[in-house]
Motif scaffolding. Structure first.
Motif, PDB file in Angstrom:
ATOM      1  N   THR A   1       0.835  -1.208   0.000  1.00 11.64           N
ATOM      2  CA  THR A   1       0.000   0.000   0.000  1.00 11.64           C
ATOM      3  C   THR A   1       0.870   1.257   0.000  1.00 11.64           C
ATOM      4  N   GLY A   2       0.250   2.362  -0.350  1.00  9.50           N
ATOM      5  CA  GLY A   2       0.963   3.635  -0.322  1.00  9.50           C
ATOM      6  C   GLY A   2       1.460   3.985   1.067  1.00  9.50           C
ATOM      7  N   ASP A   3       0.670   3.652   2.085  1.00 12.88           N
ATOM      8  CA  ASP A   3       1.136   3.951   3.434  1.00 12.88           C
ATOM      9  C   ASP A   3       2.278   3.021   3.850  1.00 12.88           C
ATOM     10  N   ASP A   4       2.339   1.812   3.285  1.00 16.79           N
ATOM     11  CA  ASP A   4       3.505   0.943   3.516  1.00 16.79           C
ATOM     12  C   ASP A   4       4.766   1.567   2.901  1.00 16.79           C
ATOM     13  N   ILE A   5       4.605   2.108   1.700  1.00 23.20           N
ATOM     14  CA  ILE A   5       5.734   2.772   1.034  1.00 23.20           C
ATOM     15  C   ILE A   5       6.191   3.964   1.876  1.00 23.20           C
ATOM     16  N   TYR A   6       5.244   4.762   2.333  1.00 21.08           N
ATOM     17  CA  TYR A   6       5.544   5.934   3.161  1.00 21.08           C
ATOM     18  C   TYR A   6       6.272   5.509   4.438  1.00 21.08           C
ATOM     19  N   ASN A   7       5.764   4.462   5.081  1.00 20.97           N
ATOM     20  CA  ASN A   7       6.374   3.947   6.307  1.00 20.97           C
ATOM     21  C   ASN A   7       7.810   3.478   6.040  1.00 20.97           C
ATOM     22  N   SER A   8       8.035   2.825   4.913  1.00 20.41           N
ATOM     23  CA  SER A   8       9.381   2.395   4.546  1.00 20.41           C
ATOM     24  C   SER A   8      10.301   3.595   4.356  1.00 20.41           C
ATOM     25  N   LEU A   9       9.793   4.628   3.682  1.00 14.90           N
ATOM     26  CA  LEU A   9      10.597   5.837   3.474  1.00 14.90           C
ATOM     27  C   LEU A   9      10.963   6.497   4.795  1.00 14.90           C
ATOM     28  N   GLU A  10      10.055   6.408   5.758  1.00 13.97           N
ATOM     29  CA  GLU A  10      10.306   6.993   7.079  1.00 13.97           C
ATOM     30  C   GLU A  10      11.588   6.412   7.683  1.00 13.97           C
ATOM     31  N   HIS A  11      11.859   5.144   7.401  1.00 17.52           N
ATOM     32  CA  HIS A  11      13.041   4.473   7.934  1.00 17.52           C
ATOM     33  C   HIS A  11      14.247   4.566   6.996  1.00 17.52           C
TER      34      HIS A  11
END
Length: 141
Positions: free
Chosen positions: A72-82
């Motif tokens: 999901t897009g929020d999974d991608i966002y969460n990955s970018l956060e790290h």
């Protein structure tokens, strides 16, 4: 010599129609604001995450759908956060389900373009995103 800034945009959305609309709106926006633009569209979110982890710094705008297959897009966002938190301020979520993001990231102020949207709303969101980005101190400067 032209002093125009080139915008580099990455659109990650699994719907071809939405990709086409976003690309057309981005082109129109660039033309109206005196920018040149390079747009890359991806329908596979796994490929999108790979692109962001390997070449993310090149993008000034990241338009990201939320409900995508596989990732999901929020999974991608969460990955970018790290992986690369510097990219988070370049993300504009494009979704019909903003409540999904509010539940997932209650403490974050996210940029969200809610579907369906009109060109004027789109430009307002881009102006805010780009304006915020130009006032951020650059790392390593």
């Amino acid at each position: 010599m032209s002093d125009t800034q080139t915008l580099h945009a990455l659109v990650i959305d699994d719907e071809d129609t939405v990709q086409s609309i976003l690309a057309a709106f981005l082109s129109r926006y660039a033309q109206q604001t005196g920018h040149t633009i390079q747009i890359r569209t991806l329908s596979d979110p796994v490929q999108g995450l790979f692109e962001l982890t390997t070449n993310g710094e090149r993008y000034s705008l990241i338009l990201l759908d939320v409900r995508l297959p596989k990732l999901t897009g929020d999974d991608i966002y969460n990955s970018l956060e790290h992986i690369n938190p510097g990219l988070l301020d370049r993300v504009l979520f494009v979704t019909g389900y903003p409540e999904d993001l509010a539940e997932r990231f209650p403490a974050r102020e996210l940029r969200i373009l809610q579907k369906p949207f009109r060109y004027q709303t789109f430009t307002e969101k881009l102006d805010a995103l780009l304006d915020a980005a130009t006032h951020q101190p650059k790392e390593g400067s």
